[in-house]
Design an enzyme around this catalytic site. Structure first.
Site: not given
Length: 258
Positions: A44, A82, A181
């Site tokens: 995304d 995503d 992440e």
């Protein structure tokens, strides 16, 4: 041979590092596939590529449109798409519908959802039970930017334990891999050691089972680079110089050559 979700799990067991990058169009996807990338994420982050400041504005239809183009360019890499903001958070039914559309309309093999809180774990459990391969994502989750910001997550012991428990819960829910992440390297190492499924790091240090970066960052196309990215070439400079030379030759009558 096409890469499968089970291969990624086997590679973790074998200690073979997993390589991933993002793509949103046919040309780049084809090049990544030819270069031997293991899986391609139709992320995304497309939202930023389209000129938005965050990942929030992108729609499911836009993700599907670009994922179709990526699929047409790929022969071997696993393709993960995503699910964008508010295309899966409202209910399990909404998530099922969105994920089903992605797999049916694009030919991608899996979807990725952000978050490891209890409601998301229930959603992912249901998707996996329905035969939809799911990749998880914990740590910094960009769709929660207004809540978390872009700062590193898991720095305190409490936050680190929360992220670890989310990772374990997602594995139990059936995700075949997990993106970590922008978390401390030691936390990512601990999570990686605790899980049987592969971890894919982005700004999470060198102890993950694989790495993913945004391709525009790797190629030097991004105006602003995240602190954890590495620029392997500077295409912004190369493209700007090439176009400037073309424009100069046209204006000076040097192109086309007579």
């Amino acid at each position: 041979m096409p890469v499968t979700t089970q291969q990624l799990i086997q590679w973790k067991q074998q200690g073979r590092a997993i390589v991933a990058l993002t793509a949103w169009d046919f040309a780049i996807a084809q090049l990544l596939d030819l270069a031997g990338v293991d899986f391609i994420l139709v992320g995304d982050s497309l939202s930023v590529i389209l000129g938005y400041d965050t990942t929030l504005p992108i729609t499911l239809d836009e993700m599907i449109h670009h994922a179709k183009a990526v699929r047409r360019g790929v022969k071997n890499a696993l393709i993960v798409v995503d699910l964008p903001f508010l295309s899966y958070q409202e209910s399990i039914g909404q998530a099922m519908h969105s994920a089903g559309r992605v797999l049916k309309e694009t030919g991608a093999q899996a979807v990725k959802l952000e978050g490891g809180y209890p409601a998301m774990v229930k959603t992912i459990t249901r998707l996996v039970q329905s035969g939809i391969p799911v990749m998880g994502h914990v740590g910094l989750t960009p769709q929660s930017i207004h809540q978390l910001g872009l700062r590193q997550q898991g720095k305190s012991q409490e936050d680190g334990e929360r992220i670890l428990q989310e990772a374990i819960a997602l594995e139990q829910a059936g995700v075949f891999a997990l993106v970590l992440e922008h978390i401390p390297a030691e936390l990512a190492k601990h999570i990686t050691q605790q899980l049987r499924i592969p971890t894919i790091g982005i700004g999470a240090g060198s102890h993950c089972d694989g790495q993913v970066l945004v391709t525009s960052d790797v190629l030097g196309l991004s105006q602003r680079q995240p602190p954890f990215a590495k620029v392997y070439t500077n295409l912004r400079e190369t493209i700007t110089e090439a176009v400037a030379n073309y424009a100069l030759e046209v204006r000076e009558g040097k192109f086309p050559h007579r």
